[in-house]
Structures are given as structure tokens and as C-alpha cells.
Design a protein around this motif. Structure first.
Motif, PDB file in Angstrom:
ATOM      1  N   TYR A 213      -0.897  -3.971  13.676  1.00  0.00           N
ATOM      2  CA  TYR A 213       0.413  -3.752  14.289  1.00  0.00           C
ATOM      3  C   TYR A 213       1.170  -2.571  13.698  1.00  0.00           C
ATOM      4  CZ  TYR A 213      -0.871  -8.184  16.227  1.00  0.00           C
ATOM      5  OH  TYR A 213      -1.569  -9.166  16.877  1.00  0.00           O
ATOM      6  N   GLY A 214       0.469  -1.752  12.918  1.00  0.00           N
ATOM      7  CA  GLY A 214       1.030  -0.468  12.533  1.00  0.00           C
ATOM      8  C   GLY A 214       1.667  -0.394  11.160  1.00  0.00           C
ATOM      9  N   LEU A 215       1.650  -1.480  10.385  1.00  0.00           N
ATOM     10  CA  LEU A 215       2.229  -1.416   9.043  1.00  0.00           C
ATOM     11  C   LEU A 215       1.334  -0.563   8.154  1.00  0.00           C
ATOM     12  CD1 LEU A 215       4.556  -2.597   7.228  1.00  0.00           C
ATOM     13  CD2 LEU A 215       2.846  -4.230   6.406  1.00  0.00           C
ATOM     14  N   PRO A 216       1.806   0.593   7.661  1.00  0.00           N
ATOM     15  CA  PRO A 216       0.950   1.434   6.810  1.00  0.00           C
ATOM     16  C   PRO A 216       0.712   0.754   5.466  1.00  0.00           C
ATOM     17  CG  PRO A 216       3.181   2.320   6.890  1.00  0.00           C
ATOM     18  CD  PRO A 216       3.156   1.176   7.852  1.00  0.00           C
ATOM     19  N   ALA A 217      -0.524   0.756   5.044  1.00  0.00           N
ATOM     20  CA  ALA A 217      -0.881   0.055   3.813  1.00  0.00           C
ATOM     21  C   ALA A 217      -1.203   1.055   2.703  1.00  0.00           C
ATOM     22  CB  ALA A 217      -2.086  -0.859   4.055  1.00  0.00           C
ATOM     23  N   PRO A 218      -0.699   0.818   1.483  1.00  0.00           N
ATOM     24  CA  PRO A 218       0.193  -0.271   1.120  1.00  0.00           C
ATOM     25  C   PRO A 218       1.681   0.084   1.192  1.00  0.00           C
ATOM     26  CG  PRO A 218      -0.504   0.839  -0.857  1.00  0.00           C
ATOM     27  CD  PRO A 218      -1.148   1.581   0.300  1.00  0.00           C
ATOM     28  N   VAL A 219       2.007   1.344   1.493  1.00  0.00           N
ATOM     29  CA  VAL A 219       3.384   1.808   1.348  1.00  0.00           C
ATOM     30  C   VAL A 219       4.360   1.045   2.237  1.00  0.00           C
ATOM     31  CG1 VAL A 219       3.098   3.690   3.017  1.00  0.00           C
ATOM     32  CG2 VAL A 219       4.871   3.846   1.261  1.00  0.00           C
ATOM     33  N   GLY A 220       3.905   0.610   3.420  1.00  0.00           N
ATOM     34  CA  GLY A 220       4.805  -0.107   4.308  1.00  0.00           C
ATOM     35  C   GLY A 220       5.327  -1.389   3.696  1.00  0.00           C
ATOM     36  N   ALA A 221       4.464  -2.092   2.966  1.00  0.00           N
ATOM     37  CA  ALA A 221       4.879  -3.341   2.328  1.00  0.00           C
ATOM     38  C   ALA A 221       5.939  -3.085   1.265  1.00  0.00           C
ATOM     39  CB  ALA A 221       3.656  -4.029   1.710  1.00  0.00           C
ATOM     40  N   TYR A 222       5.737  -2.036   0.472  1.00  0.00           N
ATOM     41  CA  TYR A 222       6.705  -1.712  -0.574  1.00  0.00           C
ATOM     42  C   TYR A 222       8.017  -1.225   0.037  1.00  0.00           C
ATOM     43  CZ  TYR A 222       3.123  -2.378  -4.100  1.00  0.00           C
ATOM     44  OH  TYR A 222       2.171  -2.939  -4.915  1.00  0.00           O
TER      45      TYR A 222
ATOM     46  N   MET B 184      13.772  -1.973   1.215  1.00  0.00           N
ATOM     47  CA  MET B 184      14.844  -2.132   2.185  1.00  0.00           C
ATOM     48  C   MET B 184      15.569  -3.464   1.997  1.00  0.00           C
ATOM     49  SD  MET B 184      16.223  -0.298   4.599  1.00  0.00           S
ATOM     50  CE  MET B 184      15.082   0.761   5.483  1.00  0.00           C
ATOM     51  N   ARG B 185      14.812  -4.500   1.711  1.00  0.00           N
ATOM     52  CA  ARG B 185      15.431  -5.815   1.463  1.00  0.00           C
ATOM     53  C   ARG B 185      16.313  -5.780   0.226  1.00  0.00           C
ATOM     54  NH1 ARG B 185      17.552 -10.098   3.898  1.00  0.00           N
ATOM     55  NH2 ARG B 185      17.284 -12.024   2.690  1.00  0.00           N
ATOM     56  N   HIS B 186      15.843  -5.128  -0.833  1.00  0.00           N
ATOM     57  CA  HIS B 186      16.630  -5.030  -2.062  1.00  0.00           C
ATOM     58  C   HIS B 186      17.916  -4.251  -1.809  1.00  0.00           C
ATOM     59  CE1 HIS B 186      17.481  -4.452  -6.363  1.00  0.00           C
ATOM     60  NE2 HIS B 186      16.641  -5.456  -6.569  1.00  0.00           N
ATOM     61  N   MET B 187      17.820  -3.184  -1.043  1.00  0.00           N
ATOM     62  CA  MET B 187      19.011  -2.411  -0.700  1.00  0.00           C
ATOM     63  C   MET B 187      20.009  -3.251   0.104  1.00  0.00           C
ATOM     64  SD  MET B 187      17.324   1.272   0.286  1.00  0.00           S
ATOM     65  CE  MET B 187      16.855   2.453  -0.994  1.00  0.00           C
ATOM     66  N   HIS B 188      19.480  -4.042   1.038  1.00  0.00           N
ATOM     67  CA  HIS B 188      20.343  -4.875   1.870  1.00  0.00           C
ATOM     68  C   HIS B 188      21.059  -5.935   1.041  1.00  0.00           C
ATOM     69  CE1 HIS B 188      21.711  -7.371   5.203  1.00  0.00           C
ATOM     70  NE2 HIS B 188      21.081  -8.412   4.633  1.00  0.00           N
ATOM     71  N   LEU B 189      20.322  -6.586   0.144  1.00  0.00           N
ATOM     72  CA  LEU B 189      20.903  -7.679  -0.625  1.00  0.00           C
ATOM     73  C   LEU B 189      21.845  -7.206  -1.722  1.00  0.00           C
ATOM     74  CD1 LEU B 189      17.899 -10.141  -1.138  1.00  0.00           C
ATOM     75  CD2 LEU B 189      19.878 -10.453   0.346  1.00  0.00           C
ATOM     76  N   TYR B 190      21.485  -6.108  -2.390  1.00  0.00           N
ATOM     77  CA  TYR B 190      22.168  -5.745  -3.627  1.00  0.00           C
ATOM     78  C   TYR B 190      22.863  -4.387  -3.591  1.00  0.00           C
ATOM     79  CZ  TYR B 190      19.294  -9.599  -5.400  1.00  0.00           C
ATOM     80  OH  TYR B 190      18.697 -10.816  -5.593  1.00  0.00           O
ATOM     81  N   GLY B 191      22.699  -3.648  -2.509  1.00  0.00           N
ATOM     82  CA  GLY B 191      23.336  -2.336  -2.449  1.00  0.00           C
ATOM     83  C   GLY B 191      22.626  -1.266  -3.244  1.00  0.00           C
ATOM     84  N   THR B 192      21.383  -1.503  -3.600  1.00  0.00           N
ATOM     85  CA  THR B 192      20.584  -0.504  -4.316  1.00  0.00           C
ATOM     86  C   THR B 192      20.471   0.752  -3.457  1.00  0.00           C
ATOM     87  OG1 THR B 192      19.348  -2.312  -5.320  1.00  0.00           O
ATOM     88  CG2 THR B 192      18.358  -0.119  -5.443  1.00  0.00           C
ATOM     89  N   THR B 193      20.474   1.909  -4.100  1.00  0.00           N
ATOM     90  CA  THR B 193      20.487   3.176  -3.373  1.00  0.00           C
ATOM     91  C   THR B 193      19.216   3.982  -3.607  1.00  0.00           C
ATOM     92  OG1 THR B 193      21.513   4.437  -5.168  1.00  0.00           O
ATOM     93  CG2 THR B 193      22.999   3.265  -3.654  1.00  0.00           C
TER      94      THR B 193
END
Length: 381
Positions: free
Chosen positions: A135-144, A149-158
Motif C-alpha cells: 500500500y505504498g509505505l516506504p520501508a523503513p523510513v515510512g514507519a519512522y 509525526m505522532r510524537h510531534m502531534h502529542l508533544y509539540g516536538t519540532t
């Protein structure tokens, strides 16, 4: 501190690194193994346990043992990705304590840059990977990238905070003549480099190089006749939490929480006592998540922890002092090079990049897509 001294790292070495079109994966491992054994003052005839990991043969230990002329009394080909070699150290200690062998040789090698094999498409999509890979997720970079993105969403990491890691690591590489990338970079350079998988830029990503490494582990008895002072293995922990990124229990918390706790508990030391850290840096987000999971800072505080170049030369938290997978080398499974650098730091052999009076080192490997974790605490007398 744990005063038990059952096993130690007594020899370490790399092979040729970077681009090695004239050598295959076995030659790189043989080169590193010979140099590591020389470093220890041993020969291959002293080796009675053989450890390796990789994807270059259906049975890597059989082919490597044949090539090196080693018939081991104990063999271990456990492969959990880039953290395999930290795990191998723990298994070697267990084998030594059980009286199964005295001297273990651990090796790795890859020619992924020369043979352009890093992103070679798989002819089939096996088993549970069928739910992601087509389904197009580039491996392994897409997973990271998902984890970042999740960390940025939850904690405001930049992105600027992630770039701090890349810049600090490059500063260490500038002090290492063996590093593949030594040109200075700034945070603006990281942010200006092209997207690979948003929010990760090119300079947030590890290198793609050739290379091999080897580590010699010896029992206390065998270490007594080694050429150099031993680097004692004080604590170890390992785990794995998932295979595919869709099944990671929490995108912002890795298995380093469990493996790190076990390693610190076994070693009997605290975070404040660690003098130098060698942490797997496949991507900048890998480091930030690992620091939080290991307990050097709380979840969500990793961005602040690395800001202001705290992990760079002269900073209060020396980390990835050889230049890491981001700037020194990354032949696909980088964990063995963390061990090599930690041993050299504790033996005081790192010249310009030497951390003054380093006595305790933490080494942490990550494998797969934040899937496996293995942590070691190493120390010197």
C-alpha cells in the motif's frame, strides 16, 4: 554497581568502510575479525563461539564459520535487526556464565552501497507484511516518519529539535577521520534538505554505506591474557514488541523502556553515572524516542533534552561520539559499530573525540521498525 566481572569485550575493529567495491561481505567480516582478534591479542584458534547476523546467506553462521575456518563449540545467528549485536553480547555473557565457552567472536558485514541492495524490491510480500508493503509505505523510513509525526502531534516536538541531533552527530564525525560525512552542517541545512518521508528530511536519515565490524568477548579467565584492558559487561536487557509498524503498541514508546530498565538494574548504576552514550541513530527520531524510553528524560521531553547541542562535543551528554549512523557509517545493521565505539571510549583510544575519564558507557541498539531493543551497560576498572 554490579561488581561481578564474568565477561568483557577485549577486542574491537572495523573493516574498510564507505564504498568497498573490491570486497564482498565475507571478506569485510574476515578483515574486521582478524583486526579485532589482533586487538585482543588472540587468534581464530582461541575462538570457541561464533555469532553473526545478516541477510546475505540462508544460514549465515555456516557460511561464515566455513570461510573463517572456525568450528565453534557454540553458535548463535539470532537476527532481530540492527540491535542483534547488543543482544549477542548478552547471549555471550550467558554462555560464558554457563561454562559453554571462553571466547566469542561477533561479526557483521554488508555491501549494500556497492551492490545497491538497500531498496531492492522483494519479489513477494511475506505473511503479515502483506498488510503494509503493497500500500505504498516506504520501508523503513515510512514507519519512522509515522512515529515522528505522532510524537510531534502529542508533544509539540519540532523539526528543529530533530535537526539538533543530526547537527551534533556531524560535529562528532568531524573529529573522526573514518567518518563518511565530515562536512559541517547547521540546523538550517537539515531543514533545507529534501523530504524523504515527512516529517523526516534527508539529513534526518542514516547513511547507506558498506562496511563490517567485529567484537571479541572473553570470560574473566581469558580476558586476563588479553593485550588490552577489558571493558566489562555489567548489564544487559533485550526485548521486541512488534514486526510491522501497524502493530507497534505505542508509536512513541519503544522497547527500550524494558531493555533499559533491565540493563540498569543488572548493572546497579543510575542514569547520572553514565559518561557516554552510543544510541542507534537510523533516523533522528530513533534517538529522541530512545532517550525518552531509556529514562534519560520523560516522554515528550526529548526535544528539549537534545536542544542547545547538549549531545555535541563539549556538551553535558556525549552521545554517538564516532559520528553515528547519521554521519560515520551505516551498512544496514549498525549496532555492532556502537559497541566498537563504546569500547574504544572506555579504553581512552578516541583521540580528539575522547570523552574525558569515561568509565561507564550505555549502548543501545534498535532493530526493524522500532521493533527490537537491546541495551548494555559497559564499564572499565
Amino acid at each position: 554497581m554490579n561488581t561481578e566481572r564474568a565477561a568483557a569485550i577485549v577486542g574491537v575493529a572495523e573493516s574498510d568502510l564507505g564504498e568497498t567495491p573490491g570486497k564482498n561481505v565475507l571478506q569485510l567480516q574476515a578483515q574486521a575479525a582478524k583486526a579485532a582478534l589482533d586487538d585482543a591479542g588472540f587468534t581464530k584458534d582461541d575462538v570457541d563461539a561464533l555469532f553473526t547476523a545478516g541477510n546475505w546467506a540462508w544460514a549465515t553462521n555456516l557460511m561464515l564459520g566455513e570461510y573463517l575456518g572456525i568450528r565453534p563449540a557454540y553458535t548463535d545467528g539470532t537476527n532481530i535487526g540492527g540491535s542483534s549485536f547488543e543482544l549477542h553480547i548478552g547471549h555471550a555473557v550467558a554462555g560464558i556464565k554457563a561454562g559453554l565457552f571462553d571466547v566469542a567472536l561477533i561479526t557483521y558485514g554488508s555491501t549494500q552501497r556497492s551492490d545497491r541492495s538497500r531498496n531492492r524490491p522483494m519479489p513477494i510480500v511475506p505473511l503479515t507484511e502483506q498488510y503494509e508493503r503493497p500500500y505504498g509505505l516506504p520501508a523503513p523510513v515510512g514507519a519512522y516518519a509515522l512515529a515522528a509525526m505522532r510524537h510531534m502531534h502529542l508533544y509539540g516536538t519540532t523539526s528543529e529539535q530533530l535537526a539538533e541531533i543530526a547537527v551534533a552527530t556531524r560535529k562528532w564525525a568531524m573529529l573522526n577521520e573514518k567518518a563518511f560525512m565530515r562536512e559541517p552542517i547547521e540546523i538550517a541545512d537539515v531543514l533545507a534538505s529534501r523530504w524523504i518521508a515527512e516529517p523526516l528530511h534527508l539529513l534526518d536519515c542514516c547513511l547507506v554505506t558498506d562496511g563490517g565490524g567485529a567484537v571479541v568477548v572473553a570470560s574473566r579467565r581469558a580476558a586476563a591474557r588479553a593485550k588490552k584492558r577489558p571493558v566489562w559487561i555489567l548489564g544487559h536487557g533485550e526485548t521486541h514488541t512488534h514486526n510491522t509498524i501497524a502493530n507497534m503498541p505505542d508509536l512513541t514508546m519503544t522497547g527500550a523502556r524494558e531493555s533499559g530498565w533491565r540493563a540498569f538494574e543488572m548493572a546497579g548504576v543510575t542514569h547520572d553515572e553514565i559518561d557516554v552514550a552510543e544510541i542507534y541513530d537510523s533516523f533522528t527520531i530513533t534517538v529522541l524516542l530512545t532517550l525518552e524510553a531509556l529514562g534519560f528524560c520523560k516522554p515528550g521531553e526529548g526535544g528539549a533534552f537534545v536542544s542547545g547541542q547538549r549531545t555535541a562535543p563539549g556538551g553535558p551528554f556525549p552521545m554517538n561520539t564516532n559520528g553515528g549512523g547519521l554521519s560515520y557509517c551505516h551498512p544496514g545493521m549498525y549496532g555492532i559499530f556502537l559497541l566498537i565505539e563504546a569500547a574504544r571510549q572506555l579504553r581512552g583510544e578516541c583521540g580528539e573525540r575522547q570523552v574525558p575519564d569515561a568509565r561507564l558507557a550505555l549502548v543501545h541498539g534498535t532493530g526493524g521498525v522500532l521493533s527490537s531493543a537491546a541495551t548494555l551497560i559497559l564499564g572499565r576498572d
